[in-house]
Every structure is written in structure tokens, then in C-alpha cells.
Enzyme design. Structure first.
Site, PDB file in Angstrom:
ATOM      1  N   CYS A  76      25.663   3.086  -6.963  1.00 33.74           N
ATOM      2  CA  CYS A  76      27.089   2.833  -6.772  1.00 33.74           C
ATOM      3  C   CYS A  76      27.500   1.890  -7.901  1.00 33.74           C
ATOM      4  O   CYS A  76      26.864   0.875  -8.133  1.00 33.74           O
ATOM      5  CB  CYS A  76      27.323   2.168  -5.425  1.00 33.74           C
ATOM      6  SG  CYS A  76      28.938   1.408  -5.288  1.00 33.74           S
TER       7      CYS A  76
ATOM      8  N   CYS B  47      30.304   6.514  -3.203  1.00 30.38           N
ATOM      9  CA  CYS B  47      29.428   5.596  -2.468  1.00 30.38           C
ATOM     10  C   CYS B  47      29.791   5.683  -0.984  1.00 30.38           C
ATOM     11  O   CYS B  47      30.949   5.495  -0.625  1.00 30.38           O
ATOM     12  CB  CYS B  47      29.591   4.168  -2.969  1.00 30.38           C
ATOM     13  SG  CYS B  47      28.830   2.956  -1.882  1.00 30.38           S
TER      14      CYS B  47
ATOM     15  N   LYS C 148     -12.044  -1.362  18.733  1.00 27.57           N
ATOM     16  CA  LYS C 148     -11.812  -2.311  17.649  1.00 27.57           C
ATOM     17  C   LYS C 148     -10.373  -2.772  17.809  1.00 27.57           C
ATOM     18  O   LYS C 148      -9.432  -1.992  17.670  1.00 27.57           O
ATOM     19  CB  LYS C 148     -12.014  -1.650  16.288  1.00 27.57           C
ATOM     20  CG  LYS C 148     -11.706  -2.593  15.135  1.00 27.57           C
ATOM     21  CD  LYS C 148     -12.396  -2.137  13.877  1.00 27.57           C
ATOM     22  CE  LYS C 148     -12.014  -2.886  12.618  1.00 27.57           C
ATOM     23  NZ  LYS C 148     -11.614  -4.255  12.716  1.00 27.57           N
TER      24      LYS C 148
ATOM     25  N   ASP D 232      -6.961  -4.552  17.060  1.00 31.40           N
ATOM     26  CA  ASP D 232      -6.233  -4.847  15.831  1.00 31.40           C
ATOM     27  C   ASP D 232      -5.374  -6.081  16.037  1.00 31.40           C
ATOM     28  O   ASP D 232      -4.170  -6.007  16.231  1.00 31.40           O
ATOM     29  CB  ASP D 232      -5.358  -3.636  15.483  1.00 31.40           C
ATOM     30  CG  ASP D 232      -4.786  -3.749  14.086  1.00 31.40           C
ATOM     31  OD1 ASP D 232      -5.289  -4.575  13.304  1.00 31.40           O
ATOM     32  OD2 ASP D 232      -3.835  -3.014  13.788  1.00 31.40           O
TER      33      ASP D 232
ATOM     34  N   CYS E 105      31.456   2.106   0.105  1.00 28.56           N
ATOM     35  CA  CYS E 105      32.724   1.561  -0.387  1.00 28.56           C
ATOM     36  C   CYS E 105      33.626   2.635  -0.992  1.00 28.56           C
ATOM     37  O   CYS E 105      34.745   2.348  -1.384  1.00 28.56           O
ATOM     38  CB  CYS E 105      32.463   0.455  -1.420  1.00 28.56           C
ATOM     39  SG  CYS E 105      31.815   1.093  -2.982  1.00 28.56           S
TER      40      CYS E 105
ATOM     41  N   TYR F 277     -14.585  -9.991  22.884  1.00 30.43           N
ATOM     42  CA  TYR F 277     -15.545  -8.891  22.828  1.00 30.43           C
ATOM     43  C   TYR F 277     -16.964  -9.342  22.514  1.00 30.43           C
ATOM     44  O   TYR F 277     -17.841  -8.516  22.298  1.00 30.43           O
ATOM     45  CB  TYR F 277     -15.120  -7.847  21.796  1.00 30.43           C
ATOM     46  CG  TYR F 277     -14.728  -8.434  20.457  1.00 30.43           C
ATOM     47  CD1 TYR F 277     -15.666  -9.019  19.645  1.00 30.43           C
ATOM     48  CD2 TYR F 277     -13.405  -8.406  20.039  1.00 30.43           C
ATOM     49  CE1 TYR F 277     -15.310  -9.577  18.439  1.00 30.43           C
ATOM     50  CE2 TYR F 277     -13.043  -8.946  18.827  1.00 30.43           C
ATOM     51  CZ  TYR F 277     -13.995  -9.527  18.033  1.00 30.43           C
ATOM     52  OH  TYR F 277     -13.631 -10.082  16.843  1.00 30.43           O
TER      53      TYR F 277
ATOM     54  N   LYS G 296     -12.786   3.741  11.938  1.00 26.62           N
ATOM     55  CA  LYS G 296     -11.326   3.615  12.083  1.00 26.62           C
ATOM     56  C   LYS G 296     -10.710   4.987  12.329  1.00 26.62           C
ATOM     57  O   LYS G 296     -11.024   5.946  11.634  1.00 26.62           O
ATOM     58  CB  LYS G 296     -10.741   3.032  10.798  1.00 26.62           C
ATOM     59  CG  LYS G 296     -11.189   1.597  10.554  1.00 26.62           C
ATOM     60  CD  LYS G 296     -10.004   0.681  10.691  1.00 26.62           C
ATOM     61  CE  LYS G 296     -10.165  -0.516   9.780  1.00 26.62           C
ATOM     62  NZ  LYS G 296      -8.898  -1.117   9.475  1.00 26.62           N
TER      63      LYS G 296
ATOM     64  N   GLU H 114     -17.253   0.235  21.531  1.00 24.10           N
ATOM     65  CA  GLU H 114     -16.167  -0.521  22.160  1.00 24.10           C
ATOM     66  C   GLU H 114     -14.924  -0.493  21.283  1.00 24.10           C
ATOM     67  O   GLU H 114     -15.020  -0.155  20.092  1.00 24.10           O
ATOM     68  CB  GLU H 114     -16.628  -1.958  22.413  1.00 24.10           C
ATOM     69  CG  GLU H 114     -16.991  -2.678  21.130  1.00 24.10           C
ATOM     70  CD  GLU H 114     -17.595  -4.062  21.356  1.00 24.10           C
ATOM     71  OE1 GLU H 114     -18.559  -4.159  22.146  1.00 24.10           O
ATOM     72  OE2 GLU H 114     -17.101  -5.011  20.731  1.00 24.10           O
TER      73      GLU H 114
ATOM     74  N   CYS I 104      31.121  -3.645  -4.249  1.00 23.11           N
ATOM     75  CA  CYS I 104      30.757  -2.871  -3.054  1.00 23.11           C
ATOM     76  C   CYS I 104      30.190  -3.833  -2.001  1.00 23.11           C
ATOM     77  O   CYS I 104      29.214  -4.536  -2.267  1.00 23.11           O
ATOM     78  CB  CYS I 104      29.714  -1.820  -3.425  1.00 23.11           C
ATOM     79  SG  CYS I 104      29.005  -0.972  -2.002  1.00 23.11           S
TER      80      CYS I 104
HETATM   81  S1  IVH Z   1     -17.739  -7.614  16.129  1.00 20.89           S
HETATM   82  C1  IVH Z   1     -20.629  -9.226  12.976  1.00 20.89           C
HETATM   83  N1  IVH Z   1     -16.181  -6.251  17.736  1.00 20.89           N
HETATM   84  O1  IVH Z   1     -12.856  -6.704  13.257  1.00 20.89           O
HETATM   85  C2  IVH Z   1     -19.690  -8.509  13.876  1.00 20.89           C
HETATM   86  N2  IVH Z   1     -15.207  -7.214  15.810  1.00 20.89           N
HETATM   87  O2  IVH Z   1     -14.126  -6.153  10.451  1.00 20.89           O
HETATM   88  C3  IVH Z   1     -18.472  -9.280  14.134  1.00 20.89           C
HETATM   89  N3  IVH Z   1     -12.827  -6.837  15.596  1.00 20.89           N
HETATM   90  O3  IVH Z   1     -14.176  -9.807  12.276  1.00 20.89           O
HETATM   91  C4  IVH Z   1     -17.349  -8.577  14.724  1.00 20.89           C
HETATM   92  N4  IVH Z   1     -12.584  -5.664  17.445  1.00 20.89           N
HETATM   93  O4  IVH Z   1     -12.057  -9.709  13.756  1.00 20.89           O
HETATM   94  C5  IVH Z   1     -16.268  -6.960  16.603  1.00 20.89           C
HETATM   95  N5  IVH Z   1     -14.934  -5.055  19.269  1.00 20.89           N
HETATM   96  C6  IVH Z   1     -15.006  -5.748  18.139  1.00 20.89           C
HETATM   97  C7  IVH Z   1     -13.876  -5.995  17.347  1.00 20.89           C
HETATM   98  C8  IVH Z   1     -14.034  -6.731  16.177  1.00 20.89           C
HETATM   99  C9  IVH Z   1     -11.965  -6.185  16.390  1.00 20.89           C
HETATM  100  C10 IVH Z   1     -12.455  -7.484  14.336  1.00 20.89           C
HETATM  101  C11 IVH Z   1     -13.065  -8.834  14.152  1.00 20.89           C
HETATM  102  C12 IVH Z   1     -14.034  -8.669  13.025  1.00 20.89           C
HETATM  103  C13 IVH Z   1     -13.439  -7.517  12.287  1.00 20.89           C
HETATM  104  C14 IVH Z   1     -14.533  -6.757  11.583  1.00 20.89           C
END
Ligand code: IVH
Length: 718
Positions: A431, A413, A118, A120, A416, A227, A315, A116, A436
Site C-alpha cells: 500500500c 489497499c 514425553k 512438552d 485505506c 515422571y 517424537k 511413557e 494508511c
Molecule cells: S527422562 C536422562 N522422561 O524431555 C533422562 N524426560 O530431551 C532424563 N521430558 O530433559 C529425562 N517428558 O525435560 C524424561 N517422560 C519423560 C519426559 C522427559 C519430557 C523432557 C525432559 C528432558 C527432555 C529430554
């Protein structure tokens, strides 16, 4: 009368139901059936009725989303189940290893996993009891977070009530984010008001949630995506993949795409597919999370000290793109340093358009042989300021010439027209004109910045205009500004004027007044003396009573003297004794420096400080401060030797977001107790103070065996 009220109650309930329905259509299904205007009309009717009949206002009314009062501080709440973090990796190899490992731990079993996005954003926990939102909290240190219920209530996509079939207890976990368009609009607004800009949507979301006044949060374009679950009662599912439909059924904004995979190949396919579509999501994503689907299997896999064995975060590499370098322009900084900036053919990177990138300095340009007209590779690391990574030499136009900074600006510069000089010990051109206007502007901006005098409403644009309109000729002139002058200040152009306004002006003047009494360390830093950063300013402030004291410092003169006379034993010894006695130096421990001393600040800094106060500018500042009655006092630890302070000699590195203090605050605390803060982890680092979402420093510290502490441990230490 009672009849009126009964009728109003009925109408109010109808309106609320309608508004909730349209909220849902708009936020969850992205399929609104009425115009914004129509929605606003319904909302206004409800507000009017509730104002007329205040007794009928209930906390779950859509109008109460922005109803809370500003808080003094966030209440701390314990999580029912700790909020953990995940192991991160950038390599597909490690994803394979992860799957191989769990297969080894659960031999001969099928192990379906979910892949799924991640997200940010900023982690949150939302607790619903019997379908009603009861509490929202930040992760904090994983065990205890801030109670941000009021702030979360202002986010329209977070339902106040779940739909039918809600369990007795449902804690959901997710991330608060700011969508890109909203982020760009907010930054534009802030730019106009001269406020500091947010580096990326995540910081903007985090900054918004930290606001104590929910009315401010309500104006920020925030969203939530959930999530997973935390503590639950009455939720009867056995695999993670069932959570998504359940959350959606209850009206919660769940992750929109996920994949179930049963082999390494399927996992990697899902990761790649997600990478192809993730930029279309409203929220930012920086990776894929791979989680074992079955809760029973998760339980058997368990946890390591820091994270679950049943999940890993992959990542995505930072995105790099090619574009053409149209020109190199030169910006003038507060100390007159000329910084080259790349002007690029606008290009989309990680979802936003980039048209500028920093080139740092001339040597960097030479080293990478960057020429105007080149095709360059740029990268947006963590979505901050983009950088030029390299040149695509094969695409270089024949006539592209090596870049020569001085020639480029005709040895003047660019702001100025004043003389410029290449600083021999520095790789930069400067400068030389102290008047300036570009430098003055940057110095005003610097004086007002966070960590310096903290005059929030005076940012880049305001500083620009103040200097341009001649209201400020040097930074301390700020202290003579009047509300009326500021209120009239035109931040726009002559054709399209936009005045600062009475309210902002009053706010700014109040902040300026407050700055008068800030401690010496802040003032020393704010004066933008060469080589004096925050740490040095704090050190100087510890050993001097006042600015005057620093300007005529015997200690600093001794430091210079000592270094000059080091070879003439006799007199050097005498000075050394004096410095040691004052606590400003200690005997060197290293073999090389044997018989020598190490001073609190080195000769370069000492020279810069004394030079500054000896220069016409420095003298003038001293005089002006006196005239203005500004006399910053030091937090001097008197004669107590720094060596006796509890954190003396300890080196700290900070990473991640700390639950309840900013990095600057943490740094101030460390330094006040004699410790040092450096920016990168090495063998010499004593502690890594890590907050949420730590960066690569965390891994480095682990690798080197540096002790890692969280805020709780740090507080104990203090
Ligand atoms: S699961 C024990 N699922 O990333 C597992 N975390 O470094 C708990 N995050 O603390 C997290 N998307 O703040 C999970 N689909 C996702 C996520 C997610 C972002 C964040 C979350 C977590 C951190 C993990």
C-alpha cells in the site's frame, strides 16, 4: 488472649487439613467433593484467622503458596545429579535400532523397557526432605538452574508436604505445563490488554516461571507432572515402573499412563496407543520416551557425551489435517506490505481450533496453486502459527479460480483504499499510502515491541485503538500521550466499553518515558526503516553518534558512491580507502571480489536508510524527535575497527532456551563484540549456541561438525 490464640491455632490447623484434603481431591484425584465457592470460603476463613494471628502463619500453610516477595533475580542452584536430555528421533526405524543396540550391548538378557509420554513443558526438579518441599529448580544448563521454589509453591497440584511414608530425600523430576483451556483464557486476557500473546502453552509456562513475582505466577493456570526421580535417600526400588505408584502414593502428580514392553513390537504398539490418547491429557505431549526399566541394566548401559544410552525420545510427526479454505483476506503490515491470510473452516489440530493460517505472499499462493474454495492440508508445527502445506487437488470445486491478489482487492489497499503497487524486487504488493491507518497501527506496535522500545503495555489492540481514536497519527506521538488520555482509552466497543484504566496507563507512560533514553541501535530498529533489522541497526549504531548522524551519513553515501563508481578505478579506490579507514569496510577475501571491498552494510541498505531520512516521513520524525527532546546516543565503538573486536568474523546460530538470557540478549552480546547471528546452520557457522530443548539446528550442527556450545561456554567466551 492466650486462650484465644490457642483456639485459633486449633481452628487454623483444622482448616489447613481440610484445604489440603480438598486440594488433593481436586488436583490429584480429579474428584472434588465441595464446590469452588465452598473451597474459597474455607480459604478465606484461614486467611482471616492468619491475618488476625500472624504468629501462627507457617511456611507450609496453603495460604503461603502466594506468600513470597518478588525477587530481584533467581538464585542459581546446582543440581545434585545433572539434568540430562534425551536423544530425539522421528523415525520408528531408529526406535528399532535403539532396541537392537541395547540388546547387542546386553546380550542374552531380557530388557524390559517403559514407554511413557514425553511431556512438552518446562523441566523442573523438586526436592522433598523428610516429606517437605524444600527446593524447586529449573534445568538451566543441566548442572546449574534457577531456584524457582517460590513460583512452584504457587502451583496447587504440587504438594507442600508428601503423604505418610515419605523417604528422607526425594528429588522428583517432571515438567511444568499450562493446560490448554487455561492457556487460551490467558491469551484472551492478554489480547484484551493489548499484551503480546504466547505462541503455545509451553512458552506460556516457561514465561510464567521466569516471573520474579510469585503473585503473578499464582494467577497463571500451571500444573506439574512428574515422571521420575533424581537424587534419593531411603527409596528402595529397582525398576523404573515402580516409581509411578510410589509417586502417586506420596501425593505427587505422576504421569498417568505408561506401558512396560519387552520387544520392539510391544514398544511400537505402546507408542501408537499413546498417540491415540495423548490429546486427552491436560498437559501437552510431543512424543513417547522409551526407557530401560531396570536400574541395574541402565547402569551397565551408561551414557554418551550428552544423553543416556538407556533411553530415547520418539517424537510424533506434526499433525496435519484437511479443511476448506473459505476466503483469503489481506492484512497490511507496517511497511505497507499486503499479506494474504487464509480464512479456514474451523478445524481441530493438535488439540486446538484453527481458523486462520498465513499464506506468506502471492507467489507462495501461485506456487502451491491455492484457490478459494479448495480443500487444503494444514499443519501446526510446534503448535505455532499454522501453515497451509498443500492443496488436495482432487477435491477442488469446478469453479475455483486461480488467485489474483490485485483483482481480489480491486487494486486498492483493503484498509485505506489507497493505491497499491507490486514491488518488483520483492514478491509483495504494497500500500503506497504512508498515512494508511493500518500501517500506522503496525508501526506503533512495532515501535513498542520487545527488542525495539520495549513498551510492554502497548500491544496490537492498544495501538489499534490509539490510531482509531486519533490519539496517535504517527508512532512518535506516543511520547505526547498523557496518563489521563490513555486511562480513558476505550479498548472495547461503543456498546461494550472497556477502558484501559489508570493503573495500566501509568505503567504504559512510565515505559514510554524510559524508552526516551534507550540507545541508538534500539531506536534505529524501532523506526521500522525498510531493510533495517536488528543486526543492521546495531551495525549502524556502532558507526554513528546520533540519529542525525545516520540521516546524513557520509559513510552510507560513500557506500553508494563506491558501488556506483566501482568500475572507475581511480575514484572508487579513494572511497574504498576512506571506508576501510573508518572501519566500515574491509578488503574482500574472495577471488570474485578481488581488489574490491566488503562494506559493513550493503548498497541496498544504505539506499533504504538514506531514502528514509530524505522522505517526508523521515524528515518529520527527525523534527519531532528534536521537539520532544529525544536524542538517542550510540554505543559507538569509536574508530576501533570491527575487525579487531574479539568475535569479529564469527558466525553464531542460536537454538533452544538459554538458562539465563533471552535469545535477544545473547544476540546483542554477540553483535556488540563484532560477531554475527544468522538463523540457519551451514558450513559457514562457527558456533551453535544451544540451550534447553534445542531444535533441528542441533542435529544439523552435529552433522556438519559445527562446534556446539552451551551458555556457560558462551559466557566464558565473552
Ligand atoms: S527422562 C536422562 N522422561 O524431555 C533422562 N524426560 O530431551 C532424563 N521430558 O530433559 C529425562 N517428558 O525435560 C524424561 N517422560 C519423560 C519426559 C522427559 C519430557 C523432557 C525432559 C528432558 C527432555 C529430554
Amino acid at each position: 488472649m492466650a486462650n484465644d490464640e490457642a483456639q485459633a491455632a486449633k481452628r487454623i490447623e483444622q482448616l489447613r487439613e481440610k484445604i489440603r484434603k480438598h486440594d488433593r481431591l481436586y488436583h490429584e484425584e480429579a474428584a472434588p467433593i465441595i464446590s469452588d465457592r465452598e473451597y474459597d470460603r474455607l480459604y478465606k476463613q484461614l486467611i482471616d484467622l492468619e491475618t488476625q494471628f500472624p504468629d501462627l502463619v507457617t511456611p507450609d500453610s496453603p495460604t503461603q503458596r502466594v506468600g513470597g516477595k518478588p525477587l530481584k533475580a533467581f538464585e542459581q542452584v546446582s543440581h545434585l545429579i545433572p539434568m540430562l536430555s534425551l536423544d530425539n528421533t522421528y523415525s520408528e526405524e531408529e526406535v528399532k535400532n535403539f532396541y537392537a543396540r541395547i540388546q547387542r550391548l546386553l546380550p542374552d538378557e531380557k530388557i524390559p523397557v517403559v514407554v511413557e509420554p514425553k511431556v512438552d513443558g518446562v523441566a523442573v526438579s523438586l526436592i522433598y526432605q523428610n516429606g517437605k518441599l524444600r527446593q524447586a529448580a529449573t534445568r538451566g544448563d543441566g548442572n546449574v538452574g534457577d531456584n524457582i521454589t517460590q513460583n512452584i509453591r504457587t502451583i496447587r497440584s504440587v504438594p507442600e508436604r508428601l503423604r505418610d511414608g515419605a523417604p528422607k530425600l526425594l528429588e522428583v523430576r517432571g515438567e511444568v505445563y499450562m493446560d490448554r483451556k487455561g492457556f487460551e483464557k490467558l491469551n484472551e486476557e492478554r489480547k484484551k490488554q493489548g499484551l503480546p500473546l504466547f505462541a503455545n502453552p509451553r512458552n506460556a509456562a516457561a514465561g510464567s516461571l521466569k516471573q520474579l513475582d510469585p503473585a503473578i505466577v499464582a494467577k497463571r493456570p500451571l500444573g506439574v507432572v512428574v515422571y521420575g526421580t533424581g537424587a534419593t535417600e531411603g527409596v528402595d526400588i529397582e525398576v523404573h515402573s515402580e516409581i509411578f505408584p510410589l509417586l502417586m502414593k506420596l501425593g505427587l502428580p505422576a504421569t498417568e499412563r505408561w506401558w512396560v514392553a519387552e520387544s520392539v513390537e510391544e514398544i511400537l504398539d505402546a507408542i501408537h496407543e499413546l498417540d491415540g490418547i495423548r490429546h486427552n491429557f491436560a498437559y501437552q505431549t510431543d512424543g513417547a520416551v522409551v526407557k530401560v526399566n531396570s536400574f541395574a541394566q541402565r547402569e551397565r548401559l551408561g551414557f554418551t557425551a550428552k544423553s543416556p544410552r538407556w533411553a530415547i525420545a520418539y517424537k510424533y510427526a506434526t499433525e496435519r489435517v484437511e479443511t476448506r479454505l473459505k476466503d483469503i483476506i489481506i492484512q497490511v503490515g507496517r511497511t505497507g506490505i499486503l499479506t494474504p491470510v487464509a480464512v479456514l473452516e474451523p478445524v481441530l489440530v493438535s488439540g486446538s481450533t484453527v481458523s486462520r493460517a498465513t499464506l506468506h505472499n502471492e507467489d507462495e499462493i501461485k506456487r502451491k496453486d491455492i484457490r478459494v474454495g479448495d480443500t487444503v492440508v494444514i499443519e501446526k508445527a510446534g503448535e505455532v502459527i499454522p501453515a497451509v502445506v498443500e492443496v488436495v487437488k482432487s477435491k477442488r470445486p469446478r469453479d475455483a479460480k486461480p488467485f489474483d491478489l490485485a483483482r481480489h482487492i480491486h487494486s486498492k489497499c483493503p484498509m485505506c483504499g489507497g493505491p497499491i503497487r507490486r514491488d518488483p524486487e520483492f514478491v509483495a504488493w504494497r500500500c503506497e499510502n504512508l498515512h494508511c491507518p493500518a500501517q500506522t497501527t503496525r508501526r506503533v506496535e512495532f515501535l513498542a515491541a520487545r527488542g525495539a522500545l520495549d513498551i510492554e503495555s502497548v500491544g496490537g489492540i492498544v495501538a489499534d485503538k490509539l490510531v482509531e481514536r486519533g490519539l496517535v497519527r504517527e508512532p512518535v506521538d506516543l511520547f505526547e500521550l498523557k496518563v489521563e488520555q490513555l486511562a480513558k482509552l476505550n479498548l472495547g466497543t461503543d456498546e461494550a466499553p472497556r477502558v484501559f484504566g489508570e493503573k495500566n496507563a501509568t505503567k504504559a507512560i512510565n515505559a514510554i518515558e524510559r524508552a526516551r533514553t534507550l540507545p541508538l541501535s534500539r531506536w534505529l530498529f524501532a523506526l521500522a526503516i525498510r531493510d533495517v533489522g536488528k543486526t543492521t541497526a546495531t551495525q549502524l549504531a556502532r558507526f554513528h553518534e546520533s540519529i542525525d548522524d545516520v540521516a546524513h551519513s557520509q559513510l552510507l553515501r560513500d557506500v553508494l558512491d563506491y558501488h556506483e563508481k566501482r568500475d572507475q578505478r581511480e575514484s572508487a579506490n579513494e572511497i574504498a580507502e576512506r571506508l576501510i579507514k573508518a572501519g566500515f569496510a574491509k578488503r574482500s577475501q574472495s577471488k570474485v571480489g578481488k581488489d574490491g571491498i566488503v562494506t559493513e552494510v550493503g548498497p541496498v541498505v544504505a539506499q533504504s536508510v538514506l531514502d528514509f531520512f530524505n522522505s517526508a516521513t523521515g524528515k518529520k520524525i527527525l523534527r519531532r524527535l528534536k521537539e520532544l527532546g529525544i536524542e538517542p546516543k550510540s554505543e559507538k565503538v569509536s574508530a576501533k575497527k570491527t575487525a579487531e573486536l574479539p568475535l569479529a568474523g564469527k558466525t553464531f546460530v542460536l537454538t533452544g532456551t538459554l538458562p539465563s538470557m533471552t535469545r535477544d540478549e545473547a544476540t546483542e552480546k554477540i553483535e556488540a563484540l563484532g560477531g554475527h547471528v544468522t538463523s540457519s546452520v551451514s558450513k559457514k557457522t562457527d558456533y551453535l549456541l544451544a540451550g534447553a530443548e534445542p531444535g533441528s539446528k542441533f542435529d544439523k550442527a552435529k552433522e556438519l561438525g559445527v562446534q556446539i556450545i552451551d551458555e556457560a561456554a558462551f559466557r566464558k567466551m565473552l
